[in-house]
Motif scaffolding. Structure first.
Motif, mmCIF file in Angstrom:
data_model
loop_
_atom_site.group_PDB
_atom_site.id
_atom_site.type_symbol
_atom_site.label_atom_id
_atom_site.label_comp_id
_atom_site.label_asym_id
_atom_site.label_seq_id
_atom_site.Cartn_x
_atom_site.Cartn_y
_atom_site.Cartn_z
ATOM 1 N N ASP A 1 0.858 -1.181 0.000
ATOM 2 C CA ASP A 1 0.000 0.000 0.000
ATOM 3 C C ASP A 1 0.897 1.236 0.000
ATOM 4 N N SER B 1 -0.498 7.644 0.065
ATOM 5 C CA SER B 1 -1.607 8.206 -0.708
ATOM 6 C C SER B 1 -1.129 9.344 -1.602
ATOM 7 N N HIS C 1 0.907 9.089 -4.146
ATOM 8 C CA HIS C 1 2.149 8.774 -4.852
ATOM 9 C C HIS C 1 1.837 8.003 -6.128
ATOM 10 N N THR C 2 2.316 8.536 -7.251
ATOM 11 C CA THR C 2 1.982 7.907 -8.527
ATOM 12 C C THR C 2 2.995 6.836 -8.935
ATOM 13 N N ARG D 1 -0.844 -3.405 -10.376
ATOM 14 C CA ARG D 1 -1.195 -2.262 -9.535
ATOM 15 C C ARG D 1 -2.614 -1.855 -9.917
ATOM 16 N N GLY E 1 -4.223 2.389 -9.630
ATOM 17 C CA GLY E 1 -3.134 3.321 -9.378
ATOM 18 C C GLY E 1 -2.709 3.406 -7.948
ATOM 19 N N SER E 2 -3.100 2.425 -7.129
ATOM 20 C CA SER E 2 -2.749 2.483 -5.713
ATOM 21 C C SER E 2 -2.077 1.194 -5.276
ATOM 22 N N VAL E 3 -2.837 0.277 -4.682
ATOM 23 C CA VAL E 3 -2.277 -0.952 -4.122
ATOM 24 C C VAL E 3 -1.632 -1.808 -5.207
ATOM 25 N N SER E 4 -0.502 -2.423 -4.838
ATOM 26 C CA SER E 4 0.194 -3.316 -5.757
ATOM 27 C C SER E 4 0.363 -4.689 -5.118
ATOM 28 N N SER F 1 7.408 3.992 -2.781
ATOM 29 C CA SER F 1 6.586 4.856 -3.618
ATOM 30 C C SER F 1 7.150 6.265 -3.605
#
Lengths: 117, 113
Positions: free
Chosen positions: B24, B27, B29-30, B69, B72-75, B94
């Motif tokens: 995670d 928040s 971070h791209t 991913r 665009g958030s959790v991977s 991140s």
């Protein structure tokens, strides 16, 4: 391709003496350069970065690093070492300003710094 | 959240099993990175996500490794048919911009027995 070389696996310094941890890099164009520190059983912590501007960059815990474009180096330095500085240090590089696409960050193999009392 | 969160913190699995490691990011971070660190060794780049761009998979060591991913958030990093040589600490990081540097999670220690 990007790459980072840390030629010393281990650096030993007496407390109070200056320390240098060496790093050279290879990247097309201008680089972003970073130093990270890893203490035993702890995560990686950011120390300092070079993006553009002054070649001497100051970071956390009294550390600084000097960017030398002609020698493609970014050596980490501290004027007076502390026993608590003993840790594993990583240099890292990514493609920097002027590169239109985002870029991965590549790390060196790490240098173990040991400061003796 | 306040920092990069990885789960589980430790995972022991039998050789041949599949494992999933979760990250995670911070928040907003791209950019999201996965690295592997063997005992006392350097960081081996695995894969890099940046926004909606195609991921840079150039560091994945074999086709047993994959990552995605979502939103665009959790991977999630998936290792299929694990081998003993996969034992390592898997680190996720991140960043909001590459030039700002990356912030790391505490890692997942994977042990394949």
């Amino acid at each position: 391709a990007q790459s980072v070389a840390q030629p010393e696996d281990q650096v030993n310094v007496a407390e109070g003496n200056p320390l240098t941890v060496k790093c050279t890099y290879s990247v097309s164009g201008n680089p972003y350069l970073f130093w990270y520190v890893q203490y035993p059983n702890r995560g990686l912590q950011f120390l300092l970065k070079y993006i553009t501007g002054d070649n001497l960059v100051k970071g956390s815990y009294g550390f600084e690093a000097e960017f030398n474009k002609s020698q493609t180096s970014f050596h980490l330095k501290k004027p007076s070492a502390l026993v608590s500085d003993s840790a594993l240090y990583f240099c890292a590089v990514s493609k920097g300003p002027g590169y239109s696409s985002a870029s991965k960050i590549i790390f060196g193999s790490g240098t173990r710094l040991s400061i003796r009392p | 959240g306040a920092g990069v969160s990885q789960s589980p913190s430790n995972k022991v699995t039998e050789k041949g099993k599949d494992v999933e490691l979760r990250c995670d990011p911070i928040s907003g971070h791209t950019a999201l990175y996965w690295y592997r660190q063997s005992l006392g060794q350097g960081l081996e780049f695995l894969i890099y996500f940046q926004g909606n761009s195609a991921p840079d998979k150039s560091g994945l060591p074999s086709d047993r490794f994959s990552a995605e991913r979502t939103g665009g958030s959790v991977s999630t990093l998936t290792i299929q048919r694990t081998q003993q040589e996969d034992s390592a600490v898997y680190l996720c990081a991140s960043s909001i911009l590459t030039g700002e540097g990356a912030f790391f999670g505490q890692g997942t220690r994977l042990t394949v027995v």
